[in-house]
Design a protein around this motif. Structure first.
Motif, PDB file in Angstrom:
ATOM      1  N   CYS A   1      -1.227  83.315  30.843  1.00 17.72           N
ATOM      2  CA  CYS A   1      -0.375  82.188  31.264  1.00 17.72           C
ATOM      3  C   CYS A   1       0.006  82.259  32.745  1.00 17.72           C
ATOM      4  O   CYS A   1       0.732  81.382  33.235  1.00 17.72           O
ATOM      5  CB  CYS A   1       0.901  82.138  30.425  1.00 17.72           C
ATOM      6  SG  CYS A   1       0.586  81.872  28.672  1.00 17.72           S
ATOM      7  N   GLY A   2      -0.453  83.297  33.440  1.00 15.77           N
ATOM      8  CA  GLY A   2      -0.225  83.363  34.891  1.00 15.77           C
ATOM      9  C   GLY A   2       1.174  83.814  35.272  1.00 15.77           C
ATOM     10  O   GLY A   2       1.610  83.607  36.405  1.00 15.77           O
ATOM     11  N   VAL A   3       1.875  84.448  34.318  1.00 22.68           N
ATOM     12  CA  VAL A   3       3.221  84.965  34.603  1.00 22.68           C
ATOM     13  C   VAL A   3       3.107  86.472  34.827  1.00 22.68           C
ATOM     14  O   VAL A   3       2.474  87.161  34.025  1.00 22.68           O
ATOM     15  CB  VAL A   3       4.165  84.695  33.410  1.00 22.68           C
ATOM     16  CG1 VAL A   3       5.560  85.252  33.694  1.00 22.68           C
ATOM     17  CG2 VAL A   3       4.210  83.202  33.129  1.00 22.68           C
ATOM     18  N   PHE A   4       3.670  86.960  35.925  1.00 23.97           N
ATOM     19  CA  PHE A   4       3.595  88.390  36.233  1.00 23.97           C
ATOM     20  C   PHE A   4       4.998  88.950  36.376  1.00 23.97           C
ATOM     21  O   PHE A   4       5.803  88.394  37.120  1.00 23.97           O
ATOM     22  CB  PHE A   4       2.870  88.632  37.561  1.00 23.97           C
ATOM     23  CG  PHE A   4       1.583  87.879  37.706  1.00 23.97           C
ATOM     24  CD1 PHE A   4       0.505  88.146  36.864  1.00 23.97           C
ATOM     25  CD2 PHE A   4       1.444  86.893  38.685  1.00 23.97           C
ATOM     26  CE1 PHE A   4      -0.681  87.441  37.002  1.00 23.97           C
ATOM     27  CE2 PHE A   4       0.253  86.193  38.822  1.00 23.97           C
ATOM     28  CZ  PHE A   4      -0.816  86.464  37.979  1.00 23.97           C
ATOM     29  N   ALA A   5       5.249  90.101  35.695  1.00 18.83           N
ATOM     30  CA  ALA A   5       6.551  90.754  35.876  1.00 18.83           C
ATOM     31  C   ALA A   5       6.313  92.212  36.254  1.00 18.83           C
ATOM     32  O   ALA A   5       5.403  92.864  35.714  1.00 18.83           O
ATOM     33  CB  ALA A   5       7.374  90.660  34.601  1.00 18.83           C
ATOM     34  N   PHE A   6       7.081  92.708  37.226  1.00 18.50           N
ATOM     35  CA  PHE A   6       6.923  94.082  37.718  1.00 18.50           C
ATOM     36  C   PHE A   6       8.239  94.458  38.382  1.00 18.50           C
ATOM     37  O   PHE A   6       9.063  93.582  38.687  1.00 18.50           O
ATOM     38  CB  PHE A   6       5.759  94.166  38.720  1.00 18.50           C
ATOM     39  CG  PHE A   6       5.730  93.022  39.695  1.00 18.50           C
ATOM     40  CD1 PHE A   6       6.563  93.033  40.819  1.00 18.50           C
ATOM     41  CD2 PHE A   6       4.912  91.903  39.476  1.00 18.50           C
ATOM     42  CE1 PHE A   6       6.563  91.960  41.709  1.00 18.50           C
ATOM     43  CE2 PHE A   6       4.930  90.826  40.368  1.00 18.50           C
ATOM     44  CZ  PHE A   6       5.749  90.858  41.485  1.00 18.50           C
ATOM     45  N   THR A   7       8.438  95.741  38.626  1.00 19.05           N
ATOM     46  CA  THR A   7       9.652  96.104  39.359  1.00 19.05           C
ATOM     47  C   THR A   7       9.392  95.875  40.845  1.00 19.05           C
ATOM     48  O   THR A   7       8.245  95.936  41.315  1.00 19.05           O
ATOM     49  CB  THR A   7      10.039  97.577  39.164  1.00 19.05           C
ATOM     50  OG1 THR A   7       8.982  98.386  39.673  1.00 19.05           O
ATOM     51  CG2 THR A   7      10.282  97.907  37.699  1.00 19.05           C
ATOM     52  N   LEU A   8      10.466  95.615  41.551  1.00 16.52           N
ATOM     53  CA  LEU A   8      10.332  95.413  42.995  1.00 16.52           C
ATOM     54  C   LEU A   8       9.734  96.660  43.649  1.00 16.52           C
ATOM     55  O   LEU A   8       8.909  96.565  44.565  1.00 16.52           O
ATOM     56  CB  LEU A   8      11.716  95.085  43.589  1.00 16.52           C
ATOM     57  CG  LEU A   8      11.781  94.757  45.064  1.00 16.52           C
ATOM     58  CD1 LEU A   8      10.805  93.649  45.431  1.00 16.52           C
ATOM     59  CD2 LEU A   8      13.203  94.324  45.446  1.00 16.52           C
ATOM     60  N   GLY A   9      10.106  97.854  43.107  1.00 14.15           N
ATOM     61  CA  GLY A   9       9.568  99.108  43.641  1.00 14.15           C
ATOM     62  C   GLY A   9       8.056  99.195  43.503  1.00 14.15           C
ATOM     63  O   GLY A   9       7.363  99.684  44.399  1.00 14.15           O
ATOM     64  N   TYR A  10       7.523  98.710  42.369  1.00 15.74           N
ATOM     65  CA  TYR A  10       6.070  98.746  42.169  1.00 15.74           C
ATOM     66  C   TYR A  10       5.369  97.946  43.263  1.00 15.74           C
ATOM     67  O   TYR A  10       4.385  98.377  43.858  1.00 15.74           O
ATOM     68  CB  TYR A  10       5.716  98.223  40.783  1.00 15.74           C
ATOM     69  CG  TYR A  10       4.228  98.133  40.541  1.00 15.74           C
ATOM     70  CD1 TYR A  10       3.457  99.295  40.402  1.00 15.74           C
ATOM     71  CD2 TYR A  10       3.583  96.900  40.487  1.00 15.74           C
ATOM     72  CE1 TYR A  10       2.082  99.224  40.205  1.00 15.74           C
ATOM     73  CE2 TYR A  10       2.214  96.826  40.286  1.00 15.74           C
ATOM     74  CZ  TYR A  10       1.459  97.988  40.140  1.00 15.74           C
ATOM     75  OH  TYR A  10       0.105  97.911  39.959  1.00 15.74           O
ATOM     76  N   MET A  11       5.927  96.771  43.537  1.00 12.42           N
ATOM     77  CA  MET A  11       5.291  95.896  44.528  1.00 12.42           C
ATOM     78  C   MET A  11       5.382  96.487  45.931  1.00 12.42           C
ATOM     79  O   MET A  11       4.398  96.472  46.681  1.00 12.42           O
ATOM     80  CB  MET A  11       5.971  94.516  44.482  1.00 12.42           C
ATOM     81  CG  MET A  11       5.230  93.458  45.264  1.00 12.42           C
ATOM     82  SD  MET A  11       3.573  93.104  44.573  1.00 12.42           S
ATOM     83  CE  MET A  11       2.879  92.173  45.952  1.00 12.42           C
TER      84      MET A  11
END
Lengths: 457, 457
Positions: free
Chosen positions: A200-210
């Motif tokens: 569905c094109g939704v991405f969730a991650f921690t800000l630290g990962y990015m």
């Protein structure tokens, strides 16, 4: 958590209603529960509000969309504005860096990125909230949302999950085995056998990962610095640059309606009104007219046809064929003929070149009550304005004048001018000169109050 | 013989290209032998010229068509202008009376009436010439032309001829047994068995025959007198009033192509260009676009569709269904948005009503080099003109001024004004007021020379 609503780029797939300045998410062709016409942006924004996520939402967009976004959903939503258009990886990177270095969001907070043109049920936002728990419980780098395929489509991304291990009873998420982008029909059928889901094109991650990814790639994690380098970033998608290289991902399953309204075929399926605008549909089956012009459209004896008319052009397409529009549009080059702005809107009424090779552009301009055009001048054109409705204050080279219907304003080359609407104001503008483009505007950066103060002294 | 070309009324059957001011015969959608685009009027006029009948031809028309007729085929052809629109019987009566009382055409001369929208081969005009001999040899009151039916149509008139009597070898004409108007399909099939012919709508008779009918009916045969009574004449067709009651008629057989281009279906069959104007036809079969707008039209995946776009509106019709257009159009009421005139043309760009209930109409006006708008004033509107191309002389309440691109002219209520084009002139006109119709023009009847002489003194 913070929600980044990704307000994507322009495109021709819904031409002539979408163009380089109007993206499909702004088209008012849907209807809300009160039967009011609304756009995809307005629909998703009202869903975000009712899910209680509005205060944590930022919109990632480009400068060309700022005016129309604010006019459609108000000006209180914080925007993260790309200096130039890049793809989704740079846009998400910019948003992450903004949250980190400007908003001081902690590195362990979850960031969820959601495309603005997701056409989903309200329950989708429950899944979005569950991504936070899923991410922390699983220890994965990335959480996604998948939906069961309704047919072996060749145009979507597929997420193949691992089966739950024996004894495991996690109903919240499953770990991801692999991704397959746009498979052929045969492969898509196999993937469906393996319980694959559409991405569905939704991405969730921690800000630290990015931020750790950015550091790895040698990219700045300080906002002003990234803005400076932004136009040199590669045009690459988040799927390609991040998702395909992720170590551990989990997927949450969303089982209600999810749709990509990217073609006239899929969009008209969601339109309960068959006729928007002036016209008549007679002796026709499964036919839609979306008419933004002032003249009537008559459809007679049509089957499975979409008719879309705007100041940019007229499309008549068999619905299933509308996916080929993008290719056909490569042969059409044209300036946008209608734009919505923060201050109102304009429509091009006529364009000609006269015998002196001078260009002539006639526009109808609407300025909303209380708004003003910026103080500006043009290097290569003069303008004649005929006020047709409303009242306003016009300033030309420091002289203020109250104007109303029937007034006629001459703006010579290089004369500084602005206008403020007291009530909703309309005028016909005739431009004469060369290079009659929006870019021949030299703006003098002043608010209306500053114009009044500076010039009245 | 004298030929009366009957330039018939307006209609909606070819909407949006035909309207109350533009009749189908003026649409430039055909192509001549040199591949130049031409209208039905231009086509038939060039056929009349090459058949040598031009010097004996008069055109019966209404005042609304004078400008466009002259712009399409020149201003040397004598016109017989109906004071108001009636049907074919009054129009033919007026033409006959004109020829008799004004042109002193002798009563024994043959008059042949031909509809301007006859789409025929050149050989049709040989038959027209033979009507003279046929009429005198047969002693009949009326001669007609018939063509062998290609299918049992329900929409034409049928002429059933008598068989030649034994020994008779007249190849020129046959006498008429009876007429049948618009039979049902079953009857049409029977009539075809009886060697019936479709009635091509051409009528030939002596001027004396026509004047005797008028006398019988108590109608004046003096031109000015008939003009005076014209608006009281019944709206009745020549077929009904004369043809069906005639004592002796003969019919000449024409065996080449004859077509009624009265619907988009039949008209597009004669259009070898599938795209007229801006646009793209892609993945489509037997589809025509006629686009008079400045914006592109894209047709994608269409079958047997006609798309017609003009400033009046947009039609998308399955071809066979286009015959139902007239019925659908009953629901559309609109002023003409484009008109061709003797002096040039105008196009309506925009119409709104402002918050003071004042109407605002924006037009683009083209005045041809050497032509002028008449000296006039308006009771209920002011106007603002912005000159965008060409040079001209503008006069406002007796003051002359030379104008060119960028000039801006204010015309207050009730101010007398006119403009003459030195070179092809274009301007944007913004009208503000009420009752913004063509009829709010008070014309001061003066030629441009008279304006100059009277006002310069």
């Amino acid at each position: 958590m913070k929600l980044i609503l990704l307000s994507g780029g322009s495109g021709n797939r819904l031409w002539p209603l979408s163009n380089s300045s109007r993206s499909k998410q702004f088209l008012k062709v849907l209807r809300n529960k009160d039967k009011q016409v609304e756009s995809m942006v307005q629909r998703i924004w009202s869903q975000i509000k009712s899910s209680g996520l509005a205060d944590d939402t930022f919109i990632s967009t480009s400068s060309t969309q700022v005016d129309i976004l604010q006019s459609q959903i108000g000006s209180n939503i914080p925007l993260i504005v790309e200096p130039v258009r890049r793809d989704t990886f740079p846009a998400i990177a910019l948003a992450a860096v903004y949250l980190n270095s400007k908003m001081k969001v902690p590195l362990n907070e979850m960031i969820c990125v959601l495309p603005v043109d997701s056409f989903v049920e309200d329950s989708f936002f429950l899944r979005i909230k569950e991504m936070e728990t899923s991410l922390s419980q699983s220890g994965a780098d990335l959480a996604l949302i998948g939906t069961p395929p309704s047919y072996p489509s060749e145009k979507y991304g597929y997420i193949i999950p691992n089966e739950n291990k024996e004894g495991e009873t996690n109903n919240l998420f499953r770990t991801v085995k692999r991704f397959v982008e746009k498979p052929d029909e045969e492969l898509a059928k196999q993937l469906i056998q393996e319980n694959a889901l559409w991405n569905c094109g939704v991405f969730a991650f921690t800000l630290g990962y990015m931020t750790s990814i950015l550091k790895e790639k040698g990219m700045p994690i300080q906002y002003e610095e990234l803005v400076k380098q932004y136009d040199k970033l590669p045009m690459i998608s988040f799927d390609y640059e991040v998702v395909e290289n992720v170590n551990r991902a989990v997927v949450l399953s969303y089982n209600s309606s999810w749709k990509d309204l990217g073609t006239w075929n899929t969009l008209t399926e969601e339109m309960d009104l068959h006729l928007l605008g002036r016209g008549i549909i007679s002796n026709s089956i499964n036919t839609h007219i979306i008419n933004e012009l002032d003249i009537p459209v008559i459809a007679l004896g049509l089957l499975d046809i979409v008719v879309a008319c705007s100041p940019d052009g007229i499309l008549i397409s068999e619905k299933a064929m509308s996916s080929k529009l993008k290719d056909v549009m490569k042969n059409i080059k044209q300036r946008p003929m209608y734009e919505e702005r923060r201050w109102g809107s304009y429509k091009v009424l006529d364009y000609t070149v006269n015998e002196n090779k001078e260009e002539v552009l006639t526009k109808k301009i609407k300025v909303l009550s209380g708004k003003n055009l910026s103080y500006q001048f043009h290097q290569q054109r003069k303008e004649i304005w005929s006020i047709t409705a409303g009242e306003g204050i016009f300033v030309l080279d420091g002289n203020f004048v109250h104007v109303g219907p029937g007034d006629n304003l001459m703006i010579p080359f290089a004369s500084k001018h602005a206008i403020k609407a007291i009530t909703d104001l309309e005028f016909i503008e005739v431009q004469l000169g060369s290079n009659l483009i929006e870019e021949d505007i030299v703006r003098i950066f002043m608010t209306w109050e500053e114009i009044e103060q500076n010039l009245s002294n």
